[in-house]
Design a protein around this motif. Structure first.
Motif, PDB file in Angstrom:
ATOM      1  N   ARG A 144     -67.755  -4.580  57.971  1.00 42.67           N
ATOM      2  CA  ARG A 144     -67.811  -3.284  57.282  1.00 42.67           C
ATOM      3  C   ARG A 144     -67.112  -2.193  58.106  1.00 42.67           C
ATOM      4  N   GLY A 145     -66.022  -2.582  58.745  1.00 44.25           N
ATOM      5  CA  GLY A 145     -65.233  -1.624  59.509  1.00 44.25           C
ATOM      6  C   GLY A 145     -65.832  -1.218  60.838  1.00 44.25           C
ATOM      7  N   ARG A 205     -65.796  -0.245  66.580  1.00 47.23           N
ATOM      8  CA  ARG A 205     -66.904   0.580  67.064  1.00 47.23           C
ATOM      9  C   ARG A 205     -67.802  -0.251  67.997  1.00 47.23           C
ATOM     10  N   TRP A 206     -68.012  -1.524  67.640  1.00 47.98           N
ATOM     11  CA  TRP A 206     -68.803  -2.401  68.501  1.00 47.98           C
ATOM     12  C   TRP A 206     -68.109  -2.632  69.834  1.00 47.98           C
ATOM     13  N   VAL A 208     -68.662   1.230  76.532  1.00 41.50           N
ATOM     14  CA  VAL A 208     -69.530   2.294  77.041  1.00 41.50           C
ATOM     15  C   VAL A 208     -70.703   1.700  77.808  1.00 41.50           C
ATOM     16  N   TYR A 209     -71.381   0.722  77.199  1.00 45.62           N
ATOM     17  CA  TYR A 209     -72.516   0.089  77.872  1.00 45.62           C
ATOM     18  C   TYR A 209     -72.091  -0.503  79.215  1.00 45.62           C
ATOM     19  N   SER A 210     -71.024  -1.288  79.204  1.00 46.98           N
ATOM     20  CA  SER A 210     -70.607  -1.994  80.419  1.00 46.98           C
ATOM     21  C   SER A 210     -70.019  -1.044  81.444  1.00 46.98           C
ATOM     22  N   GLY A 211     -69.172  -0.107  81.007  1.00 44.55           N
ATOM     23  CA  GLY A 211     -68.529   0.802  81.946  1.00 44.55           C
ATOM     24  C   GLY A 211     -69.517   1.715  82.644  1.00 44.55           C
ATOM     25  N   VAL A 212     -70.410   2.352  81.866  1.00 46.33           N
ATOM     26  CA  VAL A 212     -71.385   3.280  82.459  1.00 46.33           C
ATOM     27  C   VAL A 212     -72.375   2.524  83.338  1.00 46.33           C
ATOM     28  N   ALA A 214     -79.577  -0.250  64.903  1.00 44.33           N
ATOM     29  CA  ALA A 214     -78.554   0.454  64.134  1.00 44.33           C
ATOM     30  C   ALA A 214     -77.199  -0.222  64.314  1.00 44.33           C
ATOM     31  N   ASP A 215     -76.478  -0.425  63.225  1.00 37.05           N
ATOM     32  CA  ASP A 215     -75.166  -1.072  63.290  1.00 37.05           C
ATOM     33  C   ASP A 215     -74.180  -0.301  64.142  1.00 37.05           C
TER      34      ASP A 215
END
Length: 316
Positions: A103-104, A108-109, A115-119, A258-259
């Motif tokens: 669904r596009g 975003r994933w 973001v999760y891994s970098g931060v 949340a997707d």
């Protein structure tokens, strides 16, 4: 004059060749310690087999990402089902199906995973190095107990901590937020271990004492001197934490619903879990695109990573 010039050029080429041969054999072992031809052959064969073992899944994913569901079972699994001229259309088709099934949200994933891994890796690396440096270079009450507790945490399975972590974050109303994934991944007992070993072997006490005599504060010593010395080691810790967070599946599964907040691993799992899903080619396309950032990061930081692996190997 021309003969003399030719002789000089020949002598220069001979010197360059001799220098290359000398540099090539500068670090050779003594003849008595050199491995036999059989050992060299076995080593080369083992390395080639290992290379094939690690590269074959990537090769297969590239092949499978261009196929339709019928072609996945009805064609040669080790080669493309269409001609080279039709590959762009096959890739575009599966890419469109991937975006449709997600669904596009696919990119975003991927962004969420970055973001999760970098931060987590950046904060976790700083915390690990600070804790490792403190326990390696300072004496304080309870130091050995703290080290023992942290090292003991390396033996604790991550799955065992998931439910207590969920209870804590649910009480704090942080579930279904990025912090629910980032905060637990910022703590790494293994990163602390590496940081402590590197600080013990790579940071000379004489340098710290000289900085203190010059009037530098402990914070200034750490941020202006110690971090520069431990930079290669920090790259190693950063890569380990980045990959560990990127591959983390159970924690996001418990914390995120949340997707728009899912990482790519959880998002692809949700896509496969759909009752109507049967397009393995699109799944392979998503898996291949999802692992590209990790490959690029490893290749970009490879030389720093190799230097960091050897930073604590030799003392003195």
């Amino acid at each position: 004059m021309s003969d003399l010039t030719k002789e000089e050029r020949a002598a220069r080429r001979a010197r360059k060749k001799a220098d290359k041969i000398r540099d090539l054999h500068a670090n050779d072992l003594p003849r008595s310690m050199q491995p036999s031809t059989a050992v060299k052959t076995v080593t080369i064969v083992a390395l080639v087999l290992t290379l094939i073992y690690f590269l074959f899944p990537i090769y297969w994913a590239i092949i499978a990402s261009t196929k339709t569901p019928s072609q996945m079972t009805g064609s040669n699994g080790l080669w493309f089902a269409v001609g080279i001229q039709d590959l762009p259309n096959a890739i575009a088709t599966n890419y469109g199906k991937l975006l449709g099934w997600t669904r596009g949200n696919f990119w975003r994933w991927v962004f969420n995973s970055l973001v999760y891994s970098g931060v987590s890796a950046a904060v976790g690396t700083l915390v690990a190095v600070m804790a490792g440096y403190a326990t390696a270079k300072f004496n304080f009450r309870g130091k050995n107990l703290a080290i023992g507790v942290i090292m003991g945490c390396m033996l604790m399975p991550a799955a065992l901590l998931t439910i207590p972590q969920y209870s804590i974050f649910h009480t704090m109303h942080l579930t279904d937020t990025m912090l629910a994934v980032i905060i637990p991944c910022c703590v790494s007992p293994f990163g602390f271990f590496l940081g402590r070993v590197y600080a013990q072997t790579s940071v000379p006490n004489e340098l710290l004492e000289a900085a203190r005599i010059d009037g530098a504060s402990e914070a200034r010593i750490f941020f202006t001197i110690v971090l520069r010395i431990l930079a290669p080691a920090m790259v190693t810790i950063f890569l380990f934490l980045f990959v560990a967070t990127w591959n983390n599946f159970l924690l996001p599964l418990m914390m995120i619903s949340a997707d728009t907040l899912k990482p790519v691993t959880l998002g692809l799992y949700g896509m496969v879990s759909l009752a109507t899903f049967n397009d393995r080619g699109a799944l392979m396309m998503g898996a291949l695109l999802g692992v590209l950032p990790v490959i690029i990061l490893f290749l970009g930081l490879q030389r720093y990573w190799q230097a960091g692996l050897a930073a604590g190997a030799v003392k003195g």
